[in-house]
Write a protein that holds these residues in place. Structure first.
Motif, PDB file in Angstrom:
ATOM      1  N   ASN A 218     -11.912-130.456 -18.591  1.00 16.95           N
ATOM      2  CA  ASN A 218     -13.272-129.918 -18.427  1.00 16.95           C
ATOM      3  C   ASN A 218     -13.571-128.830 -19.459  1.00 16.95           C
ATOM      4  O   ASN A 218     -14.711-128.389 -19.581  1.00 16.95           O
ATOM      5  CB  ASN A 218     -13.476-129.366 -17.012  1.00 16.95           C
ATOM      6  CG  ASN A 218     -12.557-128.192 -16.673  1.00 16.95           C
ATOM      7  OD1 ASN A 218     -11.415-128.136 -17.140  1.00 16.95           O
ATOM      8  ND2 ASN A 218     -13.032-127.260 -15.870  1.00 16.95           N
ATOM      9  N   THR A 219     -12.558-128.387 -20.206  1.00 19.58           N
ATOM     10  CA  THR A 219     -12.759-127.394 -21.260  1.00 19.58           C
ATOM     11  C   THR A 219     -13.699-127.967 -22.319  1.00 19.58           C
ATOM     12  O   THR A 219     -13.482-129.078 -22.812  1.00 19.58           O
ATOM     13  CB  THR A 219     -11.401-127.057 -21.914  1.00 19.58           C
ATOM     14  OG1 THR A 219     -10.492-126.654 -20.882  1.00 19.58           O
ATOM     15  CG2 THR A 219     -11.523-125.963 -22.947  1.00 19.58           C
ATOM     16  N   LYS A 220     -14.719-127.211 -22.674  1.00 17.04           N
ATOM     17  CA  LYS A 220     -15.644-127.676 -23.729  1.00 17.04           C
ATOM     18  C   LYS A 220     -14.918-127.766 -25.060  1.00 17.04           C
ATOM     19  O   LYS A 220     -13.935-127.050 -25.287  1.00 17.04           O
ATOM     20  CB  LYS A 220     -16.788-126.668 -23.887  1.00 17.04           C
ATOM     21  CG  LYS A 220     -17.765-126.638 -22.743  1.00 17.04           C
ATOM     22  CD  LYS A 220     -18.866-125.625 -23.054  1.00 17.04           C
ATOM     23  CE  LYS A 220     -19.826-125.481 -21.904  1.00 17.04           C
ATOM     24  NZ  LYS A 220     -20.725-124.330 -22.094  1.00 17.04           N
ATOM     25  N   LEU A 238      -9.666-109.525 -24.829  1.00 15.43           N
ATOM     26  CA  LEU A 238      -8.478-110.387 -24.802  1.00 15.43           C
ATOM     27  C   LEU A 238      -8.886-111.826 -24.527  1.00 15.43           C
ATOM     28  O   LEU A 238      -9.655-112.096 -23.609  1.00 15.43           O
ATOM     29  CB  LEU A 238      -7.509-109.951 -23.689  1.00 15.43           C
ATOM     30  CG  LEU A 238      -6.319-110.898 -23.457  1.00 15.43           C
ATOM     31  CD1 LEU A 238      -5.363-110.906 -24.644  1.00 15.43           C
ATOM     32  CD2 LEU A 238      -5.553-110.522 -22.182  1.00 15.43           C
ATOM     33  N   LEU A 239      -8.354-112.708 -25.320  1.00 18.56           N
ATOM     34  CA  LEU A 239      -8.443-114.133 -25.036  1.00 18.56           C
ATOM     35  C   LEU A 239      -7.012-114.648 -24.959  1.00 18.56           C
ATOM     36  O   LEU A 239      -6.261-114.583 -25.938  1.00 18.56           O
ATOM     37  CB  LEU A 239      -9.240-114.843 -26.136  1.00 18.56           C
ATOM     38  CG  LEU A 239      -9.359-116.368 -26.021  1.00 18.56           C
ATOM     39  CD1 LEU A 239      -9.838-116.810 -24.656  1.00 18.56           C
ATOM     40  CD2 LEU A 239     -10.308-116.888 -27.107  1.00 18.56           C
ATOM     41  N   TYR A 240      -6.638-115.087 -23.767  1.00 13.85           N
ATOM     42  CA  TYR A 240      -5.257-115.517 -23.500  1.00 13.85           C
ATOM     43  C   TYR A 240      -5.270-117.000 -23.164  1.00 13.85           C
ATOM     44  O   TYR A 240      -5.988-117.436 -22.256  1.00 13.85           O
ATOM     45  CB  TYR A 240      -4.696-114.697 -22.326  1.00 13.85           C
ATOM     46  CG  TYR A 240      -3.356-115.179 -21.820  1.00 13.85           C
ATOM     47  CD1 TYR A 240      -2.175-114.571 -22.215  1.00 13.85           C
ATOM     48  CD2 TYR A 240      -3.278-116.251 -20.936  1.00 13.85           C
ATOM     49  CE1 TYR A 240      -0.938-115.027 -21.755  1.00 13.85           C
ATOM     50  CE2 TYR A 240      -2.051-116.712 -20.470  1.00 13.85           C
ATOM     51  CZ  TYR A 240      -0.892-116.093 -20.891  1.00 13.85           C
ATOM     52  OH  TYR A 240       0.324-116.547 -20.435  1.00 13.85           O
ATOM     53  N   ILE A 241      -4.475-117.772 -23.877  1.00 16.90           N
ATOM     54  CA  ILE A 241      -4.388-119.213 -23.631  1.00 16.90           C
ATOM     55  C   ILE A 241      -2.914-119.569 -23.497  1.00 16.90           C
ATOM     56  O   ILE A 241      -2.095-119.174 -24.338  1.00 16.90           O
ATOM     57  CB  ILE A 241      -5.041-119.987 -24.788  1.00 16.90           C
ATOM     58  CG1 ILE A 241      -6.541-119.665 -24.803  1.00 16.90           C
ATOM     59  CG2 ILE A 241      -4.853-121.494 -24.641  1.00 16.90           C
ATOM     60  CD1 ILE A 241      -7.200-120.031 -26.072  1.00 16.90           C
ATOM     61  N   GLY A 255      -5.718-127.553 -28.952  1.00 17.11           N
ATOM     62  CA  GLY A 255      -6.962-127.696 -29.722  1.00 17.11           C
ATOM     63  C   GLY A 255      -7.740-126.391 -29.782  1.00 17.11           C
ATOM     64  O   GLY A 255      -8.290-126.018 -30.827  1.00 17.11           O
ATOM     65  N   VAL A 256      -7.782-125.688 -28.655  1.00 19.34           N
ATOM     66  CA  VAL A 256      -8.494-124.403 -28.635  1.00 19.34           C
ATOM     67  C   VAL A 256      -7.776-123.405 -29.533  1.00 19.34           C
ATOM     68  O   VAL A 256      -8.398-122.721 -30.356  1.00 19.34           O
ATOM     69  CB  VAL A 256      -8.618-123.865 -27.191  1.00 19.34           C
ATOM     70  CG1 VAL A 256      -9.311-122.502 -27.186  1.00 19.34           C
ATOM     71  CG2 VAL A 256      -9.389-124.848 -26.308  1.00 19.34           C
ATOM     72  N   LEU A 260      -9.299-121.479 -32.873  1.00 18.78           N
ATOM     73  CA  LEU A 260      -9.346-120.008 -32.896  1.00 18.78           C
ATOM     74  C   LEU A 260      -8.578-119.475 -34.100  1.00 18.78           C
ATOM     75  O   LEU A 260      -9.004-118.512 -34.754  1.00 18.78           O
ATOM     76  CB  LEU A 260      -8.755-119.431 -31.605  1.00 18.78           C
ATOM     77  CG  LEU A 260      -9.517-119.742 -30.316  1.00 18.78           C
ATOM     78  CD1 LEU A 260      -8.685-119.321 -29.114  1.00 18.78           C
ATOM     79  CD2 LEU A 260     -10.882-119.058 -30.300  1.00 18.78           C
ATOM     80  N   LYS A 261      -7.455-120.119 -34.387  1.00 15.94           N
ATOM     81  CA  LYS A 261      -6.654-119.699 -35.535  1.00 15.94           C
ATOM     82  C   LYS A 261      -7.435-119.932 -36.831  1.00 15.94           C
ATOM     83  O   LYS A 261      -7.516-119.047 -37.695  1.00 15.94           O
ATOM     84  CB  LYS A 261      -5.346-120.497 -35.532  1.00 15.94           C
ATOM     85  CG  LYS A 261      -4.341-120.051 -36.572  1.00 15.94           C
ATOM     86  CD  LYS A 261      -3.042-120.839 -36.429  1.00 15.94           C
ATOM     87  CE  LYS A 261      -2.072-120.465 -37.530  1.00 15.94           C
ATOM     88  NZ  LYS A 261      -0.831-121.245 -37.459  1.00 15.94           N
ATOM     89  N   GLU A 262      -8.029-121.116 -36.924  1.00 19.82           N
ATOM     90  CA  GLU A 262      -8.808-121.444 -38.127  1.00 19.82           C
ATOM     91  C   GLU A 262      -9.966-120.476 -38.328  1.00 19.82           C
ATOM     92  O   GLU A 262     -10.268-120.068 -39.450  1.00 19.82           O
ATOM     93  CB  GLU A 262      -9.334-122.878 -37.979  1.00 19.82           C
ATOM     94  CG  GLU A 262     -10.149-123.394 -39.160  1.00 19.82           C
ATOM     95  CD  GLU A 262     -10.978-124.616 -38.778  1.00 19.82           C
ATOM     96  OE1 GLU A 262     -10.473-125.453 -37.988  1.00 19.82           O
ATOM     97  OE2 GLU A 262     -12.125-124.713 -39.257  1.00 19.82           O
ATOM     98  N   LYS A 263     -10.590-120.080 -37.225  1.00 21.03           N
ATOM     99  CA  LYS A 263     -11.761-119.196 -37.312  1.00 21.03           C
ATOM    100  C   LYS A 263     -11.388-117.725 -37.219  1.00 21.03           C
ATOM    101  O   LYS A 263     -12.258-116.860 -37.139  1.00 21.03           O
ATOM    102  CB  LYS A 263     -12.755-119.537 -36.184  1.00 21.03           C
ATOM    103  CG  LYS A 263     -13.277-120.948 -36.218  1.00 21.03           C
ATOM    104  CD  LYS A 263     -14.184-121.164 -37.429  1.00 21.03           C
ATOM    105  CE  LYS A 263     -14.642-122.613 -37.523  1.00 21.03           C
ATOM    106  NZ  LYS A 263     -15.321-122.922 -38.789  1.00 21.03           N
TER     107      LYS A 263
END
Ligand code: FER
Length: 293
Positions: A218-220, A238-241, A255-256, A260-263
């Motif tokens: 369900n993650t966009k 904080l963004l924690y995955i 994928g997320v 995030l790394k690329e951006k």
């Protein structure tokens, strides 16, 4: 009832098979697992006693509350943890903690005992005293998972209206709460991880701390989650995955992370040895809750 697939696996066999014989994808969700060089632990192993009740420390309280949901149109339940020594004279930050596809407002208590993890962390001054709200993320009148929990997935997509429009205002009127974005965190497991990324990153004026544990399909798509990387970078505290490396849903989180790394959006990407289960989710909560507020 939580994750029905898991339960039947447990019922079929007494002891888990050796790791090599376990089905790929852990609990049967998802597909093949391909691990890359970034897919590794971001933390040292957790202390053995992190989730064990300690009698010699102060304990928080769990209470079930009911609130009026404008968007669903009925009364809905949420389980609320208030920390040891909770006092209306102090104001507390709040973590909203969301469950998975087969879960409900009791899933975290049943499987993860967040009260035990937080009591221990707070006693050791490793987490700040906080309120944890565990709602039911299935935003429909009959919010039980029912015999086919997957069929209730669409209702998880409607929960943002209930969360933002009814639950948060209710919590902020009933409890002594710091009501600013830096005092609100949103995290969850699996479907709740997807919801946390969707709704948290979609509402950065409301949440500064966001966590997705084993986030579900369900993650966009990442570019929709974070359409403006510079803005996310500026607003997120904080963004924690995280995900287990035996979880067939890991490609979602990979994928997320890659986006995030690329951006160049700062985040924690934590991969451990677990599957799609509470061993991972308890440790994710242990790490996330020490970093917030
Ligand atoms: C799916 C596989 C798993 C899915 C959801 C899940 C919406 C959720 C799993 C969980 O919450 O544990 O294809 O689609």
């Amino acid at each position: 009832m939580d994750h029905p697939g898991r339960r039947s696996q447990h019922a079929r066999r007494r002891a888990p098979p050796p790791a090599a014989e376990r089905p790929r994808g852990g609990r049967g969700f998802g597909g093949p697992i391909e691990l890359g060089p970034d897919d590794k632990a971001a933390f040292p192993p957790v202390p053995a006693e992190f989730d064990k009740t300690r009698d010699n420390i102060a304990h928080g309280t769990l209470e079930m509350v009911e609130y009026d949901s404008k968007s669903v149109g009925n009364k809905r339940k949420a389980l609320v943890y208030t920390p040891p020594g909770y006092s209306p004279g102090t104001k507390y930050p709040v973590l909203y903690l969301l469950h998975g596809i087969g879960g409900d407002e009791e899933e975290w208590r049943r499987g993860g005992q967040p009260n035990v993890i937080l009591d221990n962390l707070i006693a050791d001054h490793r987490a700040v005293p906080m309120i944890i709200v565990m709602p039911n993320g299935r935003a429909q009148a009959d919010d039980r998972p029912g015999p086919n929990a997957m069929a209730t997935a669409p209702a998880f997509g409607l929960f943002d209206k209930d969360l933002l429009g009814s639950l948060i205002p209710f919590i902020e009127s009933k409890y002594a709460v710091k009501a600013d974005r830096e005092s609100r965190a949103l995290a969850g497991l699996s479907m709740g991880g997807g919801q946390s990324l969707n709704f948290g990153l979609g509402n950065l004026d409301t949440f500064a701390w966001v966590g997705g544990f084993s986030s579900a399909p369900n993650t966009k798509p990442a570019a929709e989650l974070v359409p403006d990387p510079a803005k996310a970078k500026a607003q997120l505290k904080l963004l924690y995955i995280s995900c287990g490396n035996k979880d067939g849903l890991i490609r979602i989180s990979q994928g997320v992370h890659a986006y995030l790394k690329e951006k160049d959006v700062p985040h924690i990407w934590n991969v451990d040895e677990h599957a799609h289960d509470f061993q991972h989710w308890k440790k994710a909560l242990y790490h996330f809750s020490q970093l917030i507020f």
